[in-house]
Design a protein around this motif. Structure first.
Motif, PDB file in Angstrom:
ATOM      1  N   UNK A 173     -47.386  25.585 -60.573  1.00  0.00           N
ATOM      2  CA  UNK A 173     -46.969  26.538 -61.747  1.00  0.00           C
ATOM      3  C   UNK A 173     -46.040  25.676 -62.698  1.00  0.00           C
ATOM      4  N   UNK A 174     -45.265  24.597 -62.098  1.00  0.00           N
ATOM      5  CA  UNK A 174     -44.536  23.652 -63.065  1.00  0.00           C
ATOM      6  C   UNK A 174     -45.400  22.901 -63.712  1.00  0.00           C
ATOM      7  N   UNK A 234     -41.159  36.677 -54.070  1.00  0.00           N
ATOM      8  CA  UNK A 234     -40.139  35.480 -54.412  1.00  0.00           C
ATOM      9  C   UNK A 234     -40.864  34.518 -54.992  1.00  0.00           C
ATOM     10  N   UNK A 243     -40.833  28.408 -63.034  1.00  0.00           N
ATOM     11  CA  UNK A 243     -41.356  27.111 -63.025  1.00  0.00           C
ATOM     12  C   UNK A 243     -42.130  26.957 -64.435  1.00  0.00           C
ATOM     13  N   UNK A 291     -45.364  28.220 -50.659  1.00  0.00           N
ATOM     14  CA  UNK A 291     -44.564  28.619 -51.663  1.00  0.00           C
ATOM     15  C   UNK A 291     -44.150  27.351 -52.798  1.00  0.00           C
ATOM     16  N   UNK A 299     -41.105  26.958 -46.671  1.00  0.00           N
ATOM     17  CA  UNK A 299     -42.243  27.737 -46.986  1.00  0.00           C
ATOM     18  C   UNK A 299     -43.106  27.037 -47.820  1.00  0.00           C
ATOM     19  N   UNK A 338     -29.828  28.070 -51.776  1.00  0.00           N
ATOM     20  CA  UNK A 338     -30.513  28.897 -50.976  1.00  0.00           C
ATOM     21  C   UNK A 338     -32.189  28.797 -51.150  1.00  0.00           C
ATOM     22  N   UNK A 339     -32.198  28.999 -52.548  1.00  0.00           N
ATOM     23  CA  UNK A 339     -33.802  28.874 -52.757  1.00  0.00           C
ATOM     24  C   UNK A 339     -34.361  27.381 -52.444  1.00  0.00           C
ATOM     25  N   UNK A 349     -26.979  30.702 -54.674  1.00  0.00           N
ATOM     26  CA  UNK A 349     -28.457  31.109 -54.877  1.00  0.00           C
ATOM     27  C   UNK A 349     -29.577  29.980 -54.954  1.00  0.00           C
ATOM     28  N   UNK A 369     -47.193  26.272 -54.607  1.00  0.00           N
ATOM     29  CA  UNK A 369     -47.394  27.218 -55.836  1.00  0.00           C
ATOM     30  C   UNK A 369     -46.455  26.865 -56.998  1.00  0.00           C
ATOM     31  N   UNK A 370     -45.107  26.858 -56.594  1.00  0.00           N
ATOM     32  CA  UNK A 370     -44.143  26.635 -57.379  1.00  0.00           C
ATOM     33  C   UNK A 370     -44.331  25.465 -58.267  1.00  0.00           C
ATOM     34  N   UNK A 396     -34.999  27.768 -48.690  1.00  0.00           N
ATOM     35  CA  UNK A 396     -36.076  28.463 -48.898  1.00  0.00           C
ATOM     36  C   UNK A 396     -37.466  27.982 -48.990  1.00  0.00           C
TER      37      UNK A 396
END
Lengths: 49, 256
Positions: B32-33, A14, A22, B25, B22, B14-15, B11, B28-29, B18
């Motif tokens: 990446x952005x 995920x 992103x 995570x 975390x 919820x993301x 969704x 990391x996101x 989530x």
């Protein structure tokens, strides 16, 4: 060997999926997005609406 | 459809929950952005350069490769962009995007003739326009060396004329026949009566645009009546004798 169906694997799947989304969003925002905005701003400044 | 939208919103919410649950995570996101944003910067720059400085962008819709080539050959092609002379308001772009998708021009005749105001030429060729900004690659010191025609006798005479039609003494035609240069040369559009503009002599004829060098064709279109008809004069071009009147007095600003 980790179980691909384990919760940790699921979390990383995920995470990587969201990271990919992103990355693409960031690329489109600063790439075509800022390029277009810069063009339209200069065109407006140059020639008006 | 509304149920689908609601499920997408649920969704996403919820993301978000989530991700905050975390932190690794989330890191990391966000990373990446940021990487995507950095990677997009050169692409954005290239896109802007293509849209602003590359004539192929305009040609994508306007289908005027002949104009692009003439411009590229001219001295303007090395130093200006399309936008320096063709002031295109931003409402043009979405409208023409629709036309490009659904009613794309196939030939140059499908494209309305662009109107270039005199103020555009004045930017470089008259002292009064020196403060107007340019967006092309012309450096300021080179702009200072561009010939200005403020004191050129025949330029002053033409640009200061009250109308476009010379008198009979000046070689004009009788009042019943008063073509403007572009119309006399075969342009399908009618040219409104008004003051003489730079493009009347320097813009080129229909489908020969961006031919900035003035030729005798433009003179003859209005001054046909005084064209030499004798044997010794017939071979002369107007500019053989009158070029000095256009170029004499032209100044080059001293670059600081």
């Amino acid at each position: 060997m980790s179980d691909p169906s384990s919760p940790v694997a699921g979390i990383w799947r995920r995470t990587l999926g969201l990271a990919l989304v992103a990355f693409i969003l960031g690329f489109l925002t600063t790439g075509p997005g800022i390029g277009q905005v810069r063009f339209l701003w200069l065109a407006y400044h140059h020639a008006g609406f | 459809m509304f149920a689908r939208i609601r499920s997408i919103i649920a969704y996403l919410q919820g993301t978000r929950v989530w991700l905050f649950a975390h932190p690794a995570s989330l890191g990391v996101v966000v990373g990446a952005l940021l990487c995507g944003s950095l990677a997009g910067l050169p692409a954005g720059d290239e896109m802007f350069t293509y849209m602003w400085a590359d004539p192929r962008f305009c040609d994508d819709c306007h289908v005027h490769d002949y104009a692009n080539k003439a411009w590229a050959r001219s001295v303007h092609g090395q130093l200006t962009t399309c936008h320096d002379c063709h002031r295109v308001p931003i409402r043009h772009y979405p409208k023409n995007l629709v036309l490009a998708l659904f009613d794309r021009p196939q030939t140059p005749e499908d494209i309305p003739r662009p109107e270039v105001k005199m103020v555009i030429c004045e930017q470089c060729h008259l002292k009064s326009g020196a403060e107007e900004p340019l967006t092309g690659p012309m450096p300021d010191n080179l702009r200072g060396l561009v010939v200005r025609v403020d004191d050129s006798p025949l330029h002053k005479l033409h640009l200061g004329a009250k109308g476009r039609t010379p008198s009979l003494y000046e070689g004009g035609k009788p009042e019943t026949e008063h073509p403007a240069p572009a119309e006399a040369a075969g342009s399908p559009e009618e040219v409104a009566e008004g003051k003489i503009e730079c493009l009347d002599c320097h813009g080129g004829l229909h489908l020969e645009v961006h031919r900035f060098t003035a030729t005798s064709e433009a003179c003859v279109a209005c001054h046909e009546g005084i064209r030499p008809a004798d044997e010794s004069g017939r071979g002369l071009s107007c500019l053989d004798c009158h070029a000095r009147g256009f170029l004499g007095g032209s100044t080059v600003a001293v670059a600081e």
